[in-house]
Design an enzyme around this catalytic site. Structure first.
Site, PDB file in Angstrom:
ATOM      1  N   ASP A  27      12.748  11.320   7.839  1.00 29.03           N
ATOM      2  CA  ASP A  27      14.061  11.378   8.457  1.00 29.03           C
ATOM      3  C   ASP A  27      14.504  12.836   8.383  1.00 29.03           C
ATOM      4  O   ASP A  27      13.892  13.651   7.682  1.00 29.03           O
ATOM      5  CB  ASP A  27      15.031  10.465   7.704  1.00 29.03           C
ATOM      6  CG  ASP A  27      16.427  10.509   8.273  1.00 29.03           C
ATOM      7  OD1 ASP A  27      16.569  10.470   9.505  1.00 29.03           O
ATOM      8  OD2 ASP A  27      17.389  10.601   7.486  1.00 29.03           O
ATOM      9  N   ASP A  29      18.392  14.518   8.802  1.00 26.49           N
ATOM     10  CA  ASP A  29      19.618  14.879   8.105  1.00 26.49           C
ATOM     11  C   ASP A  29      19.692  14.180   6.749  1.00 26.49           C
ATOM     12  O   ASP A  29      19.533  12.968   6.650  1.00 26.49           O
ATOM     13  CB  ASP A  29      20.836  14.506   8.947  1.00 26.49           C
ATOM     14  CG  ASP A  29      22.088  15.252   8.509  1.00 26.49           C
ATOM     15  OD1 ASP A  29      21.957  16.315   7.873  1.00 26.49           O
ATOM     16  OD2 ASP A  29      23.197  14.777   8.801  1.00 26.49           O
ATOM     17  N   ASP A 245      16.620   9.033   3.319  1.00 32.51           N
ATOM     18  CA  ASP A 245      17.751   9.055   2.385  1.00 32.51           C
ATOM     19  C   ASP A 245      18.640   7.826   2.506  1.00 32.51           C
ATOM     20  O   ASP A 245      19.609   7.705   1.765  1.00 32.51           O
ATOM     21  CB  ASP A 245      18.598  10.316   2.606  1.00 32.51           C
ATOM     22  CG  ASP A 245      19.351  10.277   3.929  1.00 32.51           C
ATOM     23  OD1 ASP A 245      18.722   9.989   4.963  1.00 32.51           O
ATOM     24  OD2 ASP A 245      20.575  10.536   3.924  1.00 32.51           O
TER      25      ASP A 245
END
Length: 306
Positions: A27, A29, A245
């Site tokens: 991923d 951001d 995250d």
């Protein structure tokens, strides 16, 4: 690698993981950058993985950038990334409509320029992007003219979302043959300092509620994001790891697709949440428990530099 889930990835375990996989999905951001700043050590990690023969892909639910825009940002931050290695929901939505749904017509788009560009690159015309302020009264809203060539409604992030757009989407989707696609269901976009703004999921849910229909969701944790990578690169899920995250998107995608999973604590989800899901013994939550966690993906550096 017979270890319990939600295990700290450190020491010899890192090398074991590296030996067991050929492909890394990251991923963006909260994982490799925050805002406009690379997370310290992240460019070195992804670049060294490639140098060591691993295939690296970037899988993001953000529909506000094209693949080219992501590749440009990565280059500025020090990542050696190719445009073809980026799989965002704007691109994957276009792939779904063109190659899976076989769309023959236009898209009514609730979304931004990047999503429109990705659709147009695959020959899909769009209408509806940009501001669309309300006018008149309820009778006007219910009788707003429609484009007869529109055969699908696509909802992505749209800062110009309005009641008029919602009304038009409802009218298009009254036709059961009109396709309904949502880029992702992320309800909040986290910002620095614990702040947040509404995410695309809020817009998708609004249209679903108005139209009384469910959208085909493209982004994580939908299997289709991984299917896009597989269709272009033929990667083996058993030899692939998802690094993210967010437990409800990144980690759940990995679980849904049979991938190994690593949670990094530089973004949205925290270890307490993962532990609570693990201890709940609830089937709907255990899929969001990562195999491993790290404080930051820079924790992988010593093994890669060794």
């Amino acid at each position: 690698m017979a270890v319990s889930k939600c295990t700290r990835l450190s020491g010899p375990l890192i090398q074991e993981l590296l030996d067991s996989v050929d492909n890394f999905l990251f991923d963006c951001d909260g994982v490799i950058w925050r805002g406009e700043q690379a997370i310290p050590g992240a460019p070195e990690v992804t670049n060294l993985l490639k140098k060591n023969g691993k295939r690296v892909f970037f899988v993001t639910n953000n529909s506000t950038k094209t693949r080219e825009m992501y590749a440009e940002k990565m280059a500025k931050l020090g990542f050696l990334a190719k445009t073809e290695e980026v799989f965002g929901t704007a691109y994957c939505s276009a792939v779904y409509l063109k190659h899976i749904a076989k769309l023959d017509g236009k898209v009514y788009l609730i979304g931004g320029n990047a999503l429109s560009k990705e659709l147009q690159k695959l020959g899909i015309q769009t209408v509806g992007s940009g501001p669309d302020p309300v006018f008149g009264g309820q009778s006007d809203w219910a009788n707003v003219p429609l484009d007869p060539e529109v055969k699908a409604v696509v909802v992505g992030f749209d800062e110009h979302f309005s009641y008029m757009k919602l009304s038009k989407a409802l009218k298009y989707l009254d036709n059961p043959d009109c396709l309904f696609v949502g880029t992702n269901t992320d309800s909040r976009l986290p910002l620095e300092g614990g702040r947040a703004v509404p995410g695309t999921g809020c817009l998708v849910r609004a249209v679903e509620t108005a139209a009384q229909r469910k959208a085909q969701i493209i982004g994580k944790p939908s299997h289709f994001m991984f299917d896009c990578v597989v269709s272009e690169y033929g990667i083996d899920p058993a030899r692939t790891v998802m690094v993210g995250d967010r437990l409800d998107t990144d980690i759940l995608l990995g679980f849904n697709c049979g991938l190994k999973t690593v949670l990094t604590l530089t973004g949205v989800s925290n270890l307490d949440e993962a532990t609570a899901y693990q201890e709940s013994h609830c089937p709907e939550r255990t899929g969001m428990v990562p195999d491993y966690y790290v404080e930051t993906i820079a924790d992988l550096l010593p093994a890669l530099q060794g």
